[in-house]
Design a protein around this motif. Structure first.
Motif, PDB file in Angstrom:
ATOM      1  N   UNK A   1       2.890  -2.938 -15.816  1.00 57.99           N
ATOM      2  CA  UNK A   1       2.125  -4.018 -16.427  1.00 57.99           C
ATOM      3  C   UNK A   1       1.961  -5.171 -15.453  1.00 57.99           C
ATOM      4  N   UNK A   2       0.900  -5.960 -15.657  1.00 58.96           N
ATOM      5  CA  UNK A   2       0.721  -7.210 -14.937  1.00 58.96           C
ATOM      6  C   UNK A   2       1.106  -8.328 -15.891  1.00 58.96           C
ATOM      7  N   UNK A   3       2.024  -9.198 -15.461  1.00 57.90           N
ATOM      8  CA  UNK A   3       2.501 -10.261 -16.335  1.00 57.90           C
ATOM      9  C   UNK A   3       1.595 -11.478 -16.275  1.00 57.90           C
ATOM     10  N   UNK A   4       1.473 -12.082 -15.118  1.00 57.52           N
ATOM     11  CA  UNK A   4       0.638 -13.279 -14.978  1.00 57.52           C
ATOM     12  C   UNK A   4       0.476 -13.575 -13.502  1.00 57.52           C
ATOM     13  N   UNK A   5      -0.690 -14.119 -13.122  1.00 59.08           N
ATOM     14  CA  UNK A   5      -0.901 -14.500 -11.733  1.00 59.08           C
ATOM     15  C   UNK A   5      -0.696 -13.312 -10.809  1.00 59.08           C
ATOM     16  N   UNK A   6       0.268 -13.441  -9.900  1.00 55.74           N
ATOM     17  CA  UNK A   6       0.534 -12.362  -8.938  1.00 55.74           C
ATOM     18  C   UNK A   6       1.840 -11.646  -9.260  1.00 55.74           C
ATOM     19  N   UNK A   7       2.238 -11.660 -10.538  1.00 57.00           N
ATOM     20  CA  UNK A   7       3.458 -10.988 -10.968  1.00 57.00           C
ATOM     21  C   UNK A   7       3.122  -9.656 -11.636  1.00 57.00           C
ATOM     22  N   UNK A   8       3.882  -8.629 -11.299  1.00 58.15           N
ATOM     23  CA  UNK A   8       3.731  -7.310 -11.898  1.00 58.15           C
ATOM     24  C   UNK A   8       5.121  -6.806 -12.274  1.00 58.15           C
ATOM     25  N   UNK A   9       5.135  -5.865 -13.225  1.00 57.21           N
ATOM     26  CA  UNK A   9       6.432  -5.305 -13.620  1.00 57.21           C
ATOM     27  C   UNK A   9       6.285  -3.840 -13.964  1.00 57.21           C
ATOM     28  N   UNK A  10       7.302  -3.076 -13.608  1.00 57.57           N
ATOM     29  CA  UNK A  10       7.305  -1.635 -13.859  1.00 57.57           C
ATOM     30  C   UNK A  10       8.537  -1.284 -14.681  1.00 57.57           C
ATOM     31  N   UNK A  11       8.322  -0.477 -15.712  1.00 58.93           N
ATOM     32  CA  UNK A  11       9.411   0.035 -16.530  1.00 58.93           C
ATOM     33  C   UNK A  11       9.618   1.505 -16.208  1.00 58.93           C
ATOM     34  N   UNK A  12      10.854   1.859 -15.852  1.00 63.15           N
ATOM     35  CA  UNK A  12      11.211   3.257 -15.584  1.00 63.15           C
ATOM     36  C   UNK A  12      12.198   3.717 -16.647  1.00 63.15           C
ATOM     37  N   UNK A  13      11.704   4.284 -17.743  1.00 64.66           N
ATOM     38  CA  UNK A  13      12.628   4.748 -18.792  1.00 64.66           C
ATOM     39  C   UNK A  13      13.381   5.991 -18.355  1.00 64.66           C
ATOM     40  N   UNK A  14      14.485   6.236 -19.044  1.00 62.58           N
ATOM     41  CA  UNK A  14      15.271   7.464 -18.877  1.00 62.58           C
ATOM     42  C   UNK A  14      15.676   7.715 -17.421  1.00 62.58           C
ATOM     43  N   UNK A  15      16.075   6.662 -16.714  1.00 65.61           N
ATOM     44  CA  UNK A  15      16.573   6.855 -15.354  1.00 65.61           C
ATOM     45  C   UNK A  15      18.019   7.331 -15.430  1.00 65.61           C
ATOM     46  N   UNK A  16      18.376   8.260 -14.572  1.00 63.79           N
ATOM     47  CA  UNK A  16      19.728   8.817 -14.579  1.00 63.79           C
ATOM     48  C   UNK A  16      20.580   8.287 -13.441  1.00 63.79           C
ATOM     49  N   UNK A  17      19.934   7.604 -12.475  1.00 60.93           N
ATOM     50  CA  UNK A  17      20.692   7.056 -11.340  1.00 60.93           C
ATOM     51  C   UNK A  17      19.963   5.843 -10.794  1.00 60.93           C
ATOM     52  N   UNK A  18      20.739   4.919 -10.210  1.00 59.85           N
ATOM     53  CA  UNK A  18      20.132   3.709  -9.639  1.00 59.85           C
ATOM     54  C   UNK A  18      19.194   4.052  -8.492  1.00 59.85           C
ATOM     55  N   UNK A  19      19.421   5.181  -7.854  1.00 65.06           N
ATOM     56  CA  UNK A  19      18.593   5.562  -6.709  1.00 65.06           C
ATOM     57  C   UNK A  19      17.138   5.801  -7.108  1.00 65.06           C
ATOM     58  N   UNK A  20      16.891   6.135  -8.384  1.00 63.77           N
ATOM     59  CA  UNK A  20      15.517   6.379  -8.813  1.00 63.77           C
ATOM     60  C   UNK A  20      14.680   5.106  -8.690  1.00 63.77           C
ATOM     61  N   UNK A  21      15.238   3.983  -9.152  1.00 66.19           N
ATOM     62  CA  UNK A  21      14.528   2.706  -9.027  1.00 66.19           C
ATOM     63  C   UNK A  21      14.355   2.324  -7.570  1.00 66.19           C
ATOM     64  N   UNK A  22      15.379   2.606  -6.775  1.00 64.94           N
ATOM     65  CA  UNK A  22      15.330   2.276  -5.356  1.00 64.94           C
ATOM     66  C   UNK A  22      14.237   3.070  -4.642  1.00 64.94           C
ATOM     67  N   UNK A  23      14.071   4.339  -5.006  1.00 69.81           N
ATOM     68  CA  UNK A  23      13.032   5.174  -4.403  1.00 69.81           C
ATOM     69  C   UNK A  23      11.643   4.610  -4.697  1.00 69.81           C
ATOM     70  N   UNK A  24      11.436   4.176  -5.961  1.00 74.74           N
ATOM     71  CA  UNK A  24      10.140   3.594  -6.321  1.00 74.74           C
ATOM     72  C   UNK A  24       9.900   2.316  -5.528  1.00 74.74           C
ATOM     73  N   UNK A  25      10.924   1.473  -5.413  1.00 78.94           N
ATOM     74  CA  UNK A  25      10.788   0.210  -4.677  1.00 78.94           C
ATOM     75  C   UNK A  25      10.448   0.481  -3.208  1.00 78.94           C
ATOM     76  N   UNK A  26      11.094   1.469  -2.618  1.00 74.73           N
ATOM     77  CA  UNK A  26      10.822   1.792  -1.213  1.00 74.73           C
ATOM     78  C   UNK A  26       9.403   2.318  -1.030  1.00 74.73           C
ATOM     79  N   UNK A  27       8.955   3.150  -1.985  1.00 71.57           N
ATOM     80  CA  UNK A  27       7.587   3.681  -1.892  1.00 71.57           C
ATOM     81  C   UNK A  27       6.566   2.559  -1.968  1.00 71.57           C
TER      82      UNK A  27
END
Length: 537
Positions: free
Chosen positions: A183-209
């Protein structure tokens, strides 16, 4: 015989009457049935449909297929329902989506996040929230215009969407069928929801990509724009059990990423939360201090190094809170800038400094120059000129007795605009000083272009003053350069007699520091002046 005929005639009449009445009754019944089928029942159906529409159910099935006026009315009713449904869908879309990128907005995202946390709690699974903010987006908007900024936001959103998996739904997904919500929140802010993650590395992989994808420039309106983003990551349940906490903590982590140099991602931590809570506490107390006039100015004397005479005074903002005690300006000034209080504080400082300077000029009959620091935010705004003019008029202070100190950071954000602003102040008759020289870019080119009267050597150079040292050579070079450009030089942070002697040999004009005096309250400064007057008498 006549009686028999009469009786038969009467009997026949009764029979005919009964038959006639029966026929009429049957006809009426038949007509009523037809009327009920063709008119009453359709009207009842239309009435029921109208009641359902009134309850908000606009797509009501109407089982009327006749080709008469009732049928036309039913068709019109169905079309009205479809139009209303289409209109409601449009209104709903506008209410729940960002009109620029088409992504879910904050309202819709919070609904997703609330349902996702409920599902995660029920299924004992994790989820991650990534909060993104485009680095230096305001600079792009200001220099290239909002239209270019909007196109960049669209391209940015599109590129982010491509970093999610193919099964992810970017626009209007449900928690049940979409692994990620973006989703886009406001201005130049965006946010991503990753449901059902099983490890912290999943969020890290998305951030790196995401960070890797942004290494390629954007081609916007025939220009190549290089963009980076700062990303904050909050995890459920470690960093919060509610949607509000997760969003807040991801936001805090994002600001931490910015402080660490931008173009990186950072996880939320308890330490960050404590720091954020402390910042909010200071902001709240600072706001009340401003409203209750609990801020105070202290004054540090500036002395002519050759004559030993008092030549000026720098106004320094101080704040002591009943609970927090003395709060360092290095702590509360950045908070004032971040929370939009710096302009109000600057206005108070300007008015108080002008009032105090005029009072001392009247009381001691000497032309003290009052020096005040101008924040980068205020310097690059539009209200400073009129604010200073009003303060001078109210206090009666001569403009030549007011000196504005600005930093390299303030002027290098937009050199052309800075030159115009400084020229305006110069035309008002104000004195101009470049503060903390040596701590920023220290470019020599802009010194020739801007109308500074004085250059202040940062105290870090003075601390390193020793005979035959590189620090000493640098200070001597700065003094000579400034004099060749027609500027006076003042050295800050002078704490030793040795520094005084060395600066005198280098032909420094003025000094300021603990060797002369610490910053003083107004009353202490007045006593300082009286004592020096007695010594020189």
């Amino acid at each position: 015989h006549d009686d028999v005929l009469l009786a038969k005639s009467i009997s026949l009449g009764r029979t005919v009457t009964i038959i006639t009445l029966t026929a009429m009754l049957l006809a009426v019944t038949f007509l009523f049935a037809i009327l009920r089928k063709l008119l009453i029942r359709p009207i009842q159906k239309l009435g029921q449909a109208a009641r359902e529409v009134g309850r908000g159910h606009v797509l009501v099935p109407i089982d009327i297929d006749s080709r008469d006026e009732i049928g036309e009315l039913a068709t019109t009713f169905r079309e009205m329902g479809e139009n209303l449904h289409h209109y409601h869908e449009q209104v709903r879309y506008v209410a729940y989506h960002d009109n620029l990128t088409g992504l879910p907005n904050r309202l819709m995202f919070m609904d997703y996040l609330n349902r996702a946390t409920t599902a995660a709690r029920r299924e004992q699974q994790g989820l991650a929230v990534l909060f993104l903010d485009i680095d230096n987006f305001k600079r792009i908007n200001d220099t290239l215009g909002h239209q270019t900024g909007d196109k960049l936001l669209e391209a940015f959103a599109d590129r982010l969407s491509k970093q999610l998996r193919e099964t992810d739904i970017v626009s209007r997904p449900t928690v049940e069928d979409a692994p990620n919500v973006f989703a886009r929140l406001a201005g130049d802010e965006f946010i991503i929801l990753l449901p059902r993650t099983t490890a912290t590395s999943e969020a890290e992989k998305v951030a790196r990509r995401i960070l890797k994808s942004l290494s390629e420039p954007f081609n916007i309106t025939m220009q190549e724009l290089h963009v980076s983003t700062s990303i904050g990551i909050a995890l459920y349940p470690e960093d919060g059990n509610t949607a509000g906490d997760l969003l807040k903590h991801a936001d805090i982590a994002m600001y931490h990423a910015k402080k660490l140099g931008r173009n990186n991602y950072q996880y939320f931590s308890k330490k960050l939360n404590e720091a954020s809570a402390e910042k909010l506490k200071i902001e709240n107390k600072l706001r009340h201090a401003l409203e209750n006039k609990a801020l105070e100015l202290h004054y540090q004397p500036q002395v002519n190094l050759v004559t030993g005479q008092l030549s000026g005074v720098e106004a320094l903002l101080r704040w002591e809170d009943p609970e927090l005690g003395k709060v360092s300006p290095a702590v509360f000034i950045p908070i004032a800038v971040e929370f939009g209080l710096i302009v109000q504080i600057s206005e108070w400082v300007i008015n108080e400094a002008c009032r105090q300077a005029q009072q001392w000029i009247t009381a001691f009959n000497f032309p003290v120059i009052m020096s005040i620091n101008i924040s980068a935010v205020h310097f690059n705004g539009n209200s400073l000129e009129s604010m200073i003019a009003d303060a001078l008029k109210t206090s009666g202070l001569n403009p030549g007795n007011l000196e504005l100190e600005v930093t390299e950071t303030s002027i290098l954000q937009d050199l052309n605009q800075a030159g115009q602003t400084l020229d305006t102040f110069k035309n008002m008759g104000l004195q101009l000083a470049l503060d903390d020289f040596g701590t920023g870019y220290s470019s020599l080119s802009y010194l020739m272009k801007l109308p500074f009267d004085k250059l202040k050597i940062d105290q870090s150079f003075i601390f390193n003053l020793k005979k035959d040292s590189k620090g000493t050579a640098i200070v001597a070079a700065i003094i000579n350069l400034s004099h060749s450009l027609g500027m006076h030089v003042i050295a800050e942070g002078v704490e030793q007699e040795e520094h005084m002697q060395m600066l005198l040999q280098m032909h420094c004009d003025q000094v300021q520091g603990y060797y002369i005096s610490r910053p003083l309250t107004a009353g202490q400064f007045e006593e300082f002046v009286r004592q020096r007057n007695r010594q020189s008498a």
